[in-house]
Design an enzyme around this catalytic site. Structure first.
Site, PDB file in Angstrom:
ATOM      1  N   GLY A 247       0.816  -1.209   0.000  1.00  0.00           N
ATOM      2  CA  GLY A 247       0.000   0.000   0.000  1.00  0.00           C
ATOM      3  C   GLY A 247       0.850   1.260   0.000  1.00  0.00           C
TER       4      GLY A 247
ATOM      5  N   HIS B 103       7.618  37.804   4.590  1.00  0.00           N
ATOM      6  CA  HIS B 103       8.697  37.511   3.656  1.00  0.00           C
ATOM      7  C   HIS B 103      10.001  37.379   4.428  1.00  0.00           C
ATOM      8  CE1 HIS B 103      11.089  37.580   0.005  1.00  0.00           C
ATOM      9  NE2 HIS B 103      11.887  38.448   0.607  1.00  0.00           N
TER      10      HIS B 103
ATOM     11  N   ALA C 225      -7.489  12.613  12.341  1.00  0.00           N
ATOM     12  CA  ALA C 225      -7.696  13.057  13.728  1.00  0.00           C
ATOM     13  C   ALA C 225      -8.330  14.447  13.787  1.00  0.00           C
ATOM     14  CB  ALA C 225      -6.358  13.068  14.461  1.00  0.00           C
TER      15      ALA C 225
END
Ligand code: NAI
Length: 458
Positions: free
Chosen positions: A183, A442, A317
């Protein structure tokens, strides 16, 4: 028999948050948890896996120090025992935090398995190990378990410890030489990243043609390439058909072959915990293996709610936390409902992958007049300063009619943290023109969101 306003069954994120919130709002609450507070997320999921992955990240910094003009002496390696010990300390600390949250909220906690006996008039009768209790409302938050597919040899492999789930994989103090992961979803990818860093030879077998489930194709490809560069092997369009100690048999278009493995991680999805708590005694409906709920978390039995993985909606969750609050608000008579549309999701690999809302494909399939814009994270000065291979990307999906953002997918640093900025813009339907007027700090990587909005031709 002691009477409470609410009995909560299950002390994971859905249950403990609902219990604390209900109690803080003046309801008397009894919470049953048969194991440790915090549930799968805290004890054998979200938190322990992030602890392991952080150790991999530290090692990565060491191994690539030279790229940043930093030289280390000696060899960097993961000490799996020390990593697991640290993980256990982290989990212990957080479980204690949940316990004290519940205590200060005034919740009665019983470390016992709860069983719903019956409905008695307006009350539900729930028994623990030694006593029974009554309540007016029930919140079922019994979670989920790893799905173990019915493959030849699987039962024996799980029994003798050759095949592991999310639970056992977090406790290996010896790193397997060859780890095969069934998986390529969230659990498989995160554990692949850690165990590769820890020295295992990792192969992911994924039956679909791509990894990371519903993640945007380009973002999923960036992640795959980055993990391949680290040495992880992917077998896509491939299924495990047989499993026996020391090897698994896989099958793809070219037929079947055996692959050697020292351990196998089974991470092919999860299933709701719907049996063992007596839900059948009050006639709750179960569909596709999960308790049926509406957007207020009501089940089809009055005054009974189901939150978290047990309702099978979005097994995350943070979804469970919110569902718990929605259920309690309904009990309190406050108008509230779940919005499942824009729940952010994250894969905590390095690079991180985060998504919210629609991919362009999904939006178009849903009949939305949508388009997307794809940007390199190199738009961000901070990204360039802190990275050396510049593969990170961000995709923004927008509604051409409404002129709002409807989806975002990112692969790159800090994605887990700033995905919430985009999901809020999506959730609040902030017009693109308005986003242009927002000021972002920034240098940050999240500036790419604003850059992206300016790139959209309207
Ligand atoms: P998943 O649903 O994310 O991925 C399972 C993958 O297994 C899919 O890609 C599927 O195509 C593949 N698969 C199924 N059967 C297979 C087979 N026989 N052979 C090969 N591949 C097969 O499930 P996963 O990774 O087990 O995670 C379970 C749940 O836990 C998810 O709901 C996830 O959202 C949650 N989770 C979330 C995390 C996060 O938010 N960072 C971390 C870990 C888990």
């Amino acid at each position: 028999m002691e009477i409470f306003d609410v009995i909560v069954i299950g002390g994971g994120p859905g249950g403990y948050n609902a219990a604390a919130y209900a109690s803080a709002n003046g309801l008397s609450v009894l919470l049953f948890e048969k194991d440790e507070l915090g549930g799968v997320c805290l004890n054998e999921g979200c938190v322990p896996s992030k602890t392991l992955l952080n150790s991999a990240k530290v090692l990565n910094g060491f191994l690539h120090g030279k790229d940043f003009g930093v030289e280390f002496t000696g060899e960097g390696r993961i000490d799996a025992r020390a990593v697991v010990d640290r993980k256990n300390r982290v989990v212990k600390r957080l479980v204690a935090g949940v316990r004290s949250k519940l205590k200060s909220a005034g919740v009665t906690v019983l470390k016992e398995k709860a069983y719903i006996e019956k409905k008695e008039g307006e009350f539900f009768k729930v028994s623990g190990t030694s006593s029974a209790f009554l309540s007016k409302y029930l919140i079922i938050a019994t979670g989920s378990h790893a799905f173990i597919p019915d493959i030849e040899g699987m039962g024996e492999a799980v029994e003798n410890g050759f095949a592991l789930t999310n639970k056992e994989i977090l406790n290996l103090t010896e790193v397997p030489g060859k780890l095969l992961i069934m998986g390529g979803g969230v659990i498989g990818l995160e554990m692949a990243d850690y165990y590769n860093a820890a020295g295992a030879e990792v192969t992911i077998v994924e039956m679909l043609p791509k990894i990371a489930g519903a993640t945007d194709n380009a973002v999923s490809a960036v992640l795959k390439k980055a993990l391949e560069k680290k040495g992880i092997t992917f077998l896509l369009g491939t299924k495990v058909t047989k499993i026996k100690n020391g090897a698994v048999t896989v099958s793809d278009d070219d037929g079947e072959r055996d692959i050697a493995a020292d351990k196998v991680l089974v991470s092919v999805g999860r299933r709701a915990n719907v049996s063992g708590s007596g839900i059948e005694n009050i006639g709750l409906s179960v569909e596709k293996g999960a308790i049926v709920t509406d957007e207020k978390m009501r089940t089809d039995v009055k005054n009974v709610y189901a939150v978290g993985d047990v309702n099978g909606k979005v097994m995350l969750a943070h979804t469970a936390y919110r569902e718990g609050e929605v259920a309690v608000n309904d009990i309190l008579g406050k108008n509230d409902a779940m919005n499942y549309g824009v729940i952010p999701s994250v894969i905590y690999t390095y690079p991180e992958v985060a998504s919210a809302g629609y991919t362009a494909e999904e939006a178009i399939a849903a009949g939305i007049n949508a388009d997307e814009i794809s940007l390199s994270l190199m738009y961000s000065g901070r990204y360039i300063a802190e990275n050396t291979d510049y593969t990170g990307i961000m995709k923004l999906v927008y509604d051409k009619d409404e002129k709002t953002l409807i989806g975002a997918s990112v692969a790159g640093s800090y994605a887990s943290e700033y995905i919430v900025a985009v999901s809020d813009l999506i959730n609040l339907k902030v017009p693109l023109e308005r986003v242009k007027k927002l000021v972002y700090p920034h240098p940050t990587v999240c500036e790419v969101i604003r850059e992206g909005v300016f790139e959209i031709k309207q």
